[in-house]
Design a protein around this motif. Sequence first.
Motif, PDB file in Angstrom:
ATOM      1  N   GLN A  75       0.825  -1.199   0.000  1.00 28.18           N
ATOM      2  CA  GLN A  75       0.000   0.000   0.000  1.00 28.18           C
ATOM      3  C   GLN A  75       0.861   1.252   0.000  1.00 28.18           C
ATOM      4  OE1 GLN A  75      -2.576  -0.349   3.380  1.00 28.18           O
ATOM      5  NE2 GLN A  75      -4.158  -1.397   2.235  1.00 28.18           N
ATOM      6  N   VAL A  76       1.884   1.290   0.837  1.00 29.47           N
ATOM      7  CA  VAL A  76       2.731   2.482   0.921  1.00 29.47           C
ATOM      8  C   VAL A  76       3.511   2.677  -0.359  1.00 29.47           C
ATOM      9  CG1 VAL A  76       4.639   3.550   2.163  1.00 29.47           C
ATOM     10  CG2 VAL A  76       2.881   2.298   3.415  1.00 29.47           C
ATOM     11  N   THR A  77       4.052   1.577  -0.910  1.00 24.60           N
ATOM     12  CA  THR A  77       4.859   1.673  -2.109  1.00 24.60           C
ATOM     13  C   THR A  77       4.034   2.142  -3.294  1.00 24.60           C
ATOM     14  OG1 THR A  77       6.230  -0.130  -1.282  1.00 24.60           O
ATOM     15  CG2 THR A  77       6.390   0.370  -3.634  1.00 24.60           C
ATOM     16  N   GLY A  78       2.805   1.669  -3.386  1.00 25.19           N
ATOM     17  CA  GLY A  78       1.978   2.003  -4.528  1.00 25.19           C
ATOM     18  C   GLY A  78       1.465   3.424  -4.515  1.00 25.19           C
ATOM     19  N   ALA A  79       1.497   4.090  -3.360  1.00 26.35           N
ATOM     20  CA  ALA A  79       0.995   5.446  -3.262  1.00 26.35           C
ATOM     21  C   ALA A  79       2.054   6.436  -3.710  1.00 26.35           C
ATOM     22  CB  ALA A  79       0.574   5.741  -1.824  1.00 26.35           C
ATOM     23  N   ARG A  80       1.604   7.622  -4.154  1.00 22.59           N
ATOM     24  CA  ARG A  80       2.540   8.675  -4.511  1.00 22.59           C
ATOM     25  C   ARG A  80       3.199   9.187  -3.238  1.00 22.59           C
ATOM     26  NH1 ARG A  80       3.064  12.017  -8.841  1.00 22.59           N
ATOM     27  NH2 ARG A  80       1.105  11.283  -9.745  1.00 22.59           N
ATOM     28  N   THR A  81       4.528   9.209  -3.235  1.00 22.92           N
ATOM     29  CA  THR A  81       5.248   9.658  -2.053  1.00 22.92           C
ATOM     30  C   THR A  81       5.669  11.105  -2.210  1.00 22.92           C
ATOM     31  OG1 THR A  81       7.357   8.876  -2.941  1.00 22.92           O
ATOM     32  CG2 THR A  81       6.100   7.341  -1.584  1.00 22.92           C
ATOM     33  N   PHE A  82       5.721  11.815  -1.102  1.00 22.69           N
ATOM     34  CA  PHE A  82       6.153  13.206  -1.078  1.00 22.69           C
ATOM     35  C   PHE A  82       7.360  13.309  -0.161  1.00 22.69           C
ATOM     36  CE2 PHE A  82       2.009  13.494  -2.790  1.00 22.69           C
ATOM     37  CZ  PHE A  82       1.933  14.674  -3.512  1.00 22.69           C
ATOM     38  N   GLY A  83       8.313  14.131  -0.578  1.00 20.08           N
ATOM     39  CA  GLY A  83       9.515  14.305   0.223  1.00 20.08           C
ATOM     40  C   GLY A  83      10.287  13.026   0.426  1.00 20.08           C
ATOM     41  N   GLY A  84      10.246  12.129  -0.572  1.00 21.28           N
ATOM     42  CA  GLY A  84      10.974  10.871  -0.443  1.00 21.28           C
ATOM     43  C   GLY A  84      10.404   9.946   0.605  1.00 21.28           C
ATOM     44  N   GLY A  85       9.079   9.954   0.776  1.00 22.25           N
ATOM     45  CA  GLY A  85       8.429   9.073   1.744  1.00 22.25           C
ATOM     46  C   GLY A  85       8.329   9.637   3.144  1.00 22.25           C
ATOM     47  N   ARG A  86       8.568  10.954   3.314  1.00 20.37           N
ATOM     48  CA  ARG A  86       8.506  11.554   4.646  1.00 20.37           C
ATOM     49  C   ARG A  86       7.185  12.227   4.926  1.00 20.37           C
ATOM     50  NH1 ARG A  86      14.520  14.215   5.282  1.00 20.37           N
ATOM     51  NH2 ARG A  86      15.566  12.767   3.894  1.00 20.37           N
ATOM     52  N   MET A  87       6.287  12.198   3.967  1.00 22.10           N
ATOM     53  CA  MET A  87       5.010  12.855   4.175  1.00 22.10           C
ATOM     54  C   MET A  87       3.934  12.115   3.377  1.00 22.10           C
ATOM     55  SD  MET A  87       4.269  16.924   3.832  1.00 22.10           S
ATOM     56  CE  MET A  87       2.745  17.654   4.429  1.00 22.10           C
ATOM     57  N   ALA A  88       2.867  11.771   4.033  1.00 18.01           N
ATOM     58  CA  ALA A  88       1.749  11.090   3.391  1.00 18.01           C
ATOM     59  C   ALA A  88       0.492  11.924   3.552  1.00 18.01           C
ATOM     60  CB  ALA A  88       1.547   9.709   4.005  1.00 18.01           C
ATOM     61  N   ARG A  89      -0.459  11.700   2.664  1.00 13.45           N
ATOM     62  CA  ARG A  89      -1.712  12.426   2.775  1.00 13.45           C
ATOM     63  C   ARG A  89      -2.523  11.882   3.945  1.00 13.45           C
ATOM     64  NH1 ARG A  89      -6.051  14.135  -1.938  1.00 13.45           N
ATOM     65  NH2 ARG A  89      -7.243  15.538  -0.580  1.00 13.45           N
ATOM     66  N   GLU A  90      -2.941  12.761   4.832  1.00 15.08           N
ATOM     67  CA  GLU A  90      -3.748  12.404   5.996  1.00 15.08           C
ATOM     68  C   GLU A  90      -5.062  13.169   5.937  1.00 15.08           C
ATOM     69  OE1 GLU A  90      -2.741  10.078   7.837  1.00 15.08           O
ATOM     70  OE2 GLU A  90      -0.560  10.036   7.634  1.00 15.08           O
ATOM     71  N   THR A  91      -6.130  12.550   6.451  1.00 16.22           N
ATOM     72  CA  THR A  91      -7.446  13.187   6.434  1.00 16.22           C
ATOM     73  C   THR A  91      -8.090  13.243   7.810  1.00 16.22           C
ATOM     74  OG1 THR A  91      -8.503  11.084   5.901  1.00 16.22           O
ATOM     75  CG2 THR A  91      -7.849  12.478   4.048  1.00 16.22           C
ATOM     76  N   ALA A  92      -7.510  12.585   8.807  1.00 16.40           N
ATOM     77  CA  ALA A  92      -8.101  12.584  10.148  1.00 16.40           C
ATOM     78  C   ALA A  92      -8.005  13.979  10.759  1.00 16.40           C
ATOM     79  CB  ALA A  92      -7.380  11.574  11.042  1.00 16.40           C
TER      80      ALA A  92
END
Length: 814
Positions: A75-92
């Motif tokens: 799941q993590v690998t397939g998602a678009r990464t930002f900042g080289g994997g240091r930031m993910a989209r959050e909605t909570a």
Amino acid sequence: MVDTVVLSRSGLRRALIASCSMMSLVALDVRAAAATDAARRNAATAHLGQKSSLGHRTPAARHAVLPVAKDETVQVTGARTFGGGRMARETAAETISSLSHVAIAQRTAIASPLQLAASMPGVNFGTSDAYGLSIRNFISVRGLDQTEMGWVVEGMPGTDQAYYYPYIETWADNENIADMKLLPGTSRLEDPVQSASGGEMIMSVRSPADKIGGHLDYSAGSYRGQRVFARFDSGYLGNSGLKFFGSYSYAAADNFVGSGRNNRTHVDFKLQKDLGRMGKSSLFVSYTDWNNARLNFYSLSQWESANRIDNNFSAGNYAGTYTPGVTTNYWRAYDYRRKNVLISWQNELHLTDRMTLHVTPYFHWTDLNSPGQTFVNPDNIWVGNQKVQIDASNLYLTSKGVAAMSNVAQSQFATGVNAYLNYDITRTNHLTFGYWYDHWNMSQINGLTPMDQYGNAPYNSNYLHSTSGELIANNNFQESSQINQFYISDTQSLLNDRLKLTAGFKYMMDYISGTNMVPGAPYHFSSTIAQPMPRVSAAYDITKNLQVYLNGMTNTRPPVPISTYPTTYGLTGSISQSGAPNTKPEYSIGEELGFRYHDNIFSANVAFFNMNLTNHQVVTLRSINGAPVSEAVSLGGETIRGVTAEVATRSWWGFAPYVNAQYLNARMDNNLGVMDTSSRLDYLPTSGKTMVMSPKFMASVGVHYNYRNFFGNLDFHWVDSQYSTFMNDQSMPAYKTVDLGIGYRFKKVFAFQSPTIRLNFTNLTNVKYLSSVAVVGNNAIKTRGVNGGSIAAGSASYYLGAPLAVMMTVGTDF
């Protein structure tokens, strides 16, 4: 179940454990094999059942056909990464920072998870070791230290419940970490945490791979540093739906200054059973054997003096050689040893298309010895408040008496279960309710082991006894606790899911008791805490890219057990720590206002926060019979305000930048009670002073590079000065560090998939700095108290920052 809840705690516990086991067995034996094949055929529709960052099913997925649970790493690998994997989209509707396995894989393989988290927003981290092999680590978030945070790994509490320290180095190897999430100032409602007044750190371990394979790597570097890691993935075992991985690692390195070599042996194992539409079940087990030759801490004057003469700080460290009757701090007497076992059995069962049950039984065992050196006068030795005699005829006597290693030997275990139900009442209304039970038990003895003329002493054996056979131990007690925690929350979506309103409530009952075998100390002690913790939040999607959220939360932390409840003595009969069973729990009330922007190119988060604490406790170090132990200082109230921001972009021509910064204003609300020079109670005028270990400004700037076969990362970290005394009359200087990593991925060679070589530099510019505060002082300058008394000057101590270290790693998948 309602009748069970109102019964006794033991009855409730037995019922829960029995029901959990039965549900899992039914799921495994009756329907698993058939459901697994069907789920694999439906894998292409797995995106319909994706979860949010906090594990709740999104409204669009609540009534969809339930697919097989996806591998977290995929799941993590397939998602678009930002900042080289240091930031993910959050909605909570709360501040969340994350670190994916993509970013973790670029760092030094031997680094501790806390070192990996140092680049997260608002994280104040210091260490005396570049390789994560030292227990001289410190971390705080928004000015609240690691004992005021909740720590969760694979759904179970990872905290050492005696100290509330995480010892996260014992959880999992870096290659097996899927991601890490930080919730500053709050915690997830459904997580089993008891000390999260200041936030929560969550670690997830990768799932076993679908196909057979593995990974090997070897690292070597500065200070004779070396590490080997090997992992095997079984892949799916026929049509059983079972798969597993097992890994082994060994790491070792010399101290960068002084004597001693550190080593860590670690094993991870994870078994997963896919149940198709019914869910999944996974068993995670880890084992660690960790030895650390500790470094001494420095006063500010010692550090400044060592900097002037440039002696590599050896003058202030533990002694490398032993001279009988002269050496008072021989390094071998401070060799820390720890063994640790974690077992977590996570079960996710889809009872209906609207109802999902999560059940996680767990077990945590620890055995440790945290020793130091002391001298025993055979003619004046006490056990508690009683003077005793020892037979010194077979002991090696020096001019100062009998040199001895003061063992702080401890054994503890915790068992528990956390269970919660997610229920979609309607398409727009989501209900969560659950229960957590934990039982913890700990025993500790501070026995004395005589040292011979060479400075040698056996660990946890050959203890000194009196002539009447009594064990000479001024710290000899047992503690146990039971936690019962109920929680419930409801989320209502409005305006076509653009507005989400959540109300939650958590109620924790914590009962702790113990017995003390030291003469003069109260034999029995106990404390009961019952704490309600309500919370509310709202998140509104202004556009598809822009979100605003409000979060109001309350959290609590019971007093630190080992430094609060037992009464301990020194070798001369004086009380070292008075038990305080009536100490109140720390309680926090906080608010957040946050803004998020996220599109295909750019991602940004900004959070304004306000927090008020009551019964605040700061944990520091002190010495009991020569051994360094934790001490909790009660400070009253505190007010914390500030703002955190982080920005990242996707990769441009191979470069993915990332920036975060924090402004923090943390103030003490009360004066600190101390004893003046006449042994009378007085107060230091600390109200309005800045809280210790709370730098006003911090910032991190990083860039990740990944183009074709080349990759690299550059990290700059700046931490402002921070006070080390409650009177703000001494501070730790600001510091800046730079880390660099470069690497190259080769093409497939025979069975070796993408062999990789990388070179990592920590503290690239070899800055000499103090990394964190070890011992907090009351006042560094003689001060007149509020009541007119004279309060003598004290001192603070600090951990040295790790110098330049270089490590090369060669690895491959197969």
